[in-house]
Enzyme design. Structure first.
Site, PDB file in Angstrom:
ATOM      1  N   HIS A   1       0.807  -1.197  -0.060  1.00 14.58           N
ATOM      2  CA  HIS A   1      -0.021   0.084  -0.067  1.00 14.58           C
ATOM      3  C   HIS A   1       0.861   1.200  -0.047  1.00 14.58           C
ATOM      4  CE1 HIS A   1      -2.939   3.059   1.257  1.00 14.58           C
ATOM      5  NE2 HIS A   1      -4.000   2.106   0.901  1.00 14.58           N
TER       6      HIS A   1
ATOM      7  N   GLU B   1      -4.669   2.195  -6.853  1.00 15.29           N
ATOM      8  CA  GLU B   1      -4.990   3.253  -5.850  1.00 15.29           C
ATOM      9  C   GLU B   1      -3.871   4.399  -6.373  1.00 15.29           C
ATOM     10  OE1 GLU B   1      -7.210   2.471  -2.077  1.00 15.29           O
ATOM     11  OE2 GLU B   1      -5.599   1.443  -2.018  1.00 15.29           O
TER      12      GLU B   1
END
Length: 228
Positions: free
Chosen positions: A80, A152
């Site tokens: 992430h 993302e």
């Protein structure tokens, strides 16, 4: 780092009964809430937010894959942007985590995404492909098909900004083309590519209509998930 154990329990109790279709629905919780989530989830997949690449050792504060497996966790988020930005996790680190997760039979959700500066410089696709190539280094085609990729854009995480459906589709299509280059058509066709970043009830349907996108809710949109 959202939701206490009690809040996680309440969330699972409210959402889990609503998961009645054949899609894969899941939540990723902080480590302390994983057992509570697993205990209450009959339909939801429960994922960890991170894991270490070593089996054990002097890595104070870290959690191993074996520890996750012991409580029944089968999915894990890796790479992430916040782990990369705030905790110094580079491409080599992410690759080691991917391979360790695969070794133990966990499904890695491999994250990638660009900054607003990289997008404005026009290097988004090159940067994303570099992240994907590095994450899948020394991963076989068979194992690659067990993974999930989550795109993302950093500039859209929790900011209220969201990529247009065309922007999201462009990157997810490029990721699929990169997987095709690495592993061939079977892997490219079967691997799931998610989009996340300020997804909500208002824009989810349009994003879902894109041919190369599955959907990923970020934490700021989680409370809207059941209304979609």
């Amino acid at each position: 780092m959202n939701k206490t154990i009690a809040a996680t329990k309440a969330f699972v109790e409210a959402v889990d009964p609503e998961v009645t279709d054949k899609a894969d629905w899941g939540i990723a919780t902080p480590y302390l809430a994983l057992q509570t989530a697993k205990a209450g989830a009959k339909n939801l997949i429960v994922a960890a937010e991170n894991v270490h690449f070593k089996d054990s050792g002097a890595y104070t504060g870290e959690v191993s894959v074996e520890m996750l497996k012991e409580i029944g966790v089968e999915w894990v988020i890796l790479g992430h942007s916040e782990r990369r930005q705030y905790f110094g996790e580079d491409d080599e680190c992410i690759n080691r985590k991917v391979r360790k997760a695969i070794e133990y039979g966990l499904t890695p959700i491999i994250c990638c995404g660009e900054t607003i500066q990289q997008r404005e410089e026009g290097i988004t696709l090159d940067f994303i492909n570099k992240q994907i190539d590095a994450a899948f280094l020394q991963v076989s085609a068979k194992d690659a098909m067990k993974c999930v990729i989550a795109y993302e854009p950093i500039w859209a995480i929790g900011t209220g900004r969201v990529a247009t459906s065309a922007q999201a589709q462009e990157v997810c299509e490029a990721i699929r083309l990169d997987i095709r280059k690495l592993y061939g058509e079977e892997a490219a066709s079967s691997i799931r590519i998610l989009y996340g970043g300020s997804v909500n009830a208002g824009n989810a349907a349009e994003l879902f209509r894109q041919p190369d996108i599955c959907l990923l809710y970020t934490s700021d949109a989680a409370d809207e998930a059941r209304s979609v």
